[in-house]
Design an enzyme around this catalytic site. Sequence first.
Site, PDB file in Angstrom:
ATOM      1  N   CYS A  48       0.628  -1.002  -0.112  1.00 51.36           N
ATOM      2  CA  CYS A  48       0.156   0.225  -0.076  1.00 51.36           C
ATOM      3  C   CYS A  48       0.916   0.988  -0.350  1.00 51.36           C
ATOM      4  CB  CYS A  48      -1.057  -0.026   0.985  1.00 51.36           C
ATOM      5  SG  CYS A  48      -1.651   2.044   1.039  1.00 51.36           S
ATOM      6  N   GLU A  49       0.245   2.298  -1.264  1.00 50.35           N
ATOM      7  CA  GLU A  49       1.448   3.229  -0.861  1.00 50.35           C
ATOM      8  C   GLU A  49       1.017   4.445   0.046  1.00 50.35           C
ATOM      9  OE1 GLU A  49      -0.958   6.836  -3.716  1.00 50.35           O
ATOM     10  OE2 GLU A  49       0.492   4.732  -4.773  1.00 50.35           O
ATOM     11  N   HIS A  50      -0.362   4.786   0.793  1.00 50.11           N
ATOM     12  CA  HIS A  50       0.265   5.112   1.640  1.00 50.11           C
ATOM     13  C   HIS A  50       1.077   5.018   2.852  1.00 50.11           C
ATOM     14  CE1 HIS A  50      -4.369   5.960   0.144  1.00 50.11           C
ATOM     15  NE2 HIS A  50      -3.614   6.558  -0.420  1.00 50.11           N
ATOM     16  N   HIS A  51       0.786   3.529   3.400  1.00 48.38           N
ATOM     17  CA  HIS A  51       2.065   2.956   4.780  1.00 48.38           C
ATOM     18  C   HIS A  51       2.925   2.591   4.771  1.00 48.38           C
ATOM     19  CE1 HIS A  51      -1.962   4.118   6.586  1.00 48.38           C
ATOM     20  NE2 HIS A  51      -1.471   4.607   7.379  1.00 48.38           N
ATOM     21  N   GLN A  90      -5.152  -0.780  -4.069  1.00 48.66           N
ATOM     22  CA  GLN A  90      -5.507  -1.730  -4.153  1.00 48.66           C
ATOM     23  C   GLN A  90      -7.293  -1.384  -5.541  1.00 48.66           C
ATOM     24  OE1 GLN A  90      -7.680  -4.648  -1.637  1.00 48.66           O
ATOM     25  NE2 GLN A  90      -8.973  -5.438  -3.161  1.00 48.66           N
ATOM     26  N   HIS A 133      -5.506  -5.967   3.843  1.00 51.99           N
ATOM     27  CA  HIS A 133      -4.509  -4.975   3.878  1.00 51.99           C
ATOM     28  C   HIS A 133      -3.939  -5.003   5.667  1.00 51.99           C
ATOM     29  CE1 HIS A 133      -5.365  -2.457  -0.171  1.00 51.99           C
ATOM     30  NE2 HIS A 133      -5.908  -3.414   0.043  1.00 51.99           N
ATOM     31  N   CYS A 191      -2.415  -2.364   6.593  1.00 48.88           N
ATOM     32  CA  CYS A 191      -2.798  -1.804   7.494  1.00 48.88           C
ATOM     33  C   CYS A 191      -4.092  -1.273   8.231  1.00 48.88           C
ATOM     34  CB  CYS A 191      -2.057   0.293   6.885  1.00 48.88           C
ATOM     35  SG  CYS A 191      -3.804  -0.308   5.171  1.00 48.88           S
TER      36      CYS A 191
END
Length: 198
Positions: free
Chosen positions: A86-89, A127, A155, A157
């Site tokens: 995941c590019e956020h975390h 995703q 996920h 996260c």
Amino acid sequence: MAGVDTGRIERAVHEILLAIGEDPARPGLERTPQRVAEAYAEFFGGLQVDPLSHLADTVPIGATDAGVPATSDAVVLRDLAFRSVCEHHLLPFVGTAHVAYLPGDRVVGLGRIPAVIETLAARPQLQERLAEEIADTLQAGLDPKGVLVVLDAQHRCVTTRGSRQERSSTITIASRGALAEPAARTEIITLIGAHERD
């Protein structure tokens, strides 16, 4: 685009260890920057690969004995394992992909579709975007009458931080062409889920 800079990752991980109050030189951590760099080179290796390259060698469906062009109603691949980050975390999400397409006049070897998924998943991802990119790649590479992609993933996260919803998963769907029609899409989704009820 240049490849993954493992030396730079090692230096960054060394700084992260210092930033959390750890000693990067202590036993157990001294090789951690190198290990993380090697893992990231694998996790993000898809950034240097064109997913369409996996669809370059298609096979014509051909014709029947009566000279009529042969057709295939649908090609469905179920339960294709994938993992992404995941590019956020920068935490992993892992799951299962189900892919269907309605061939035009050509098909591709079945091993090529997992290769497309793996390439697109080996990038910082969402995703929702991953499902769309898989569908777009199959549409561009095979020119089928329709495409359907269903991703079901957990996920980290969500499962390991914040609300810690350990049993939750996320489902995303992307469809193109004839498989964007509700009735056709429902038929394929029913087929995908049929074996799970057996």
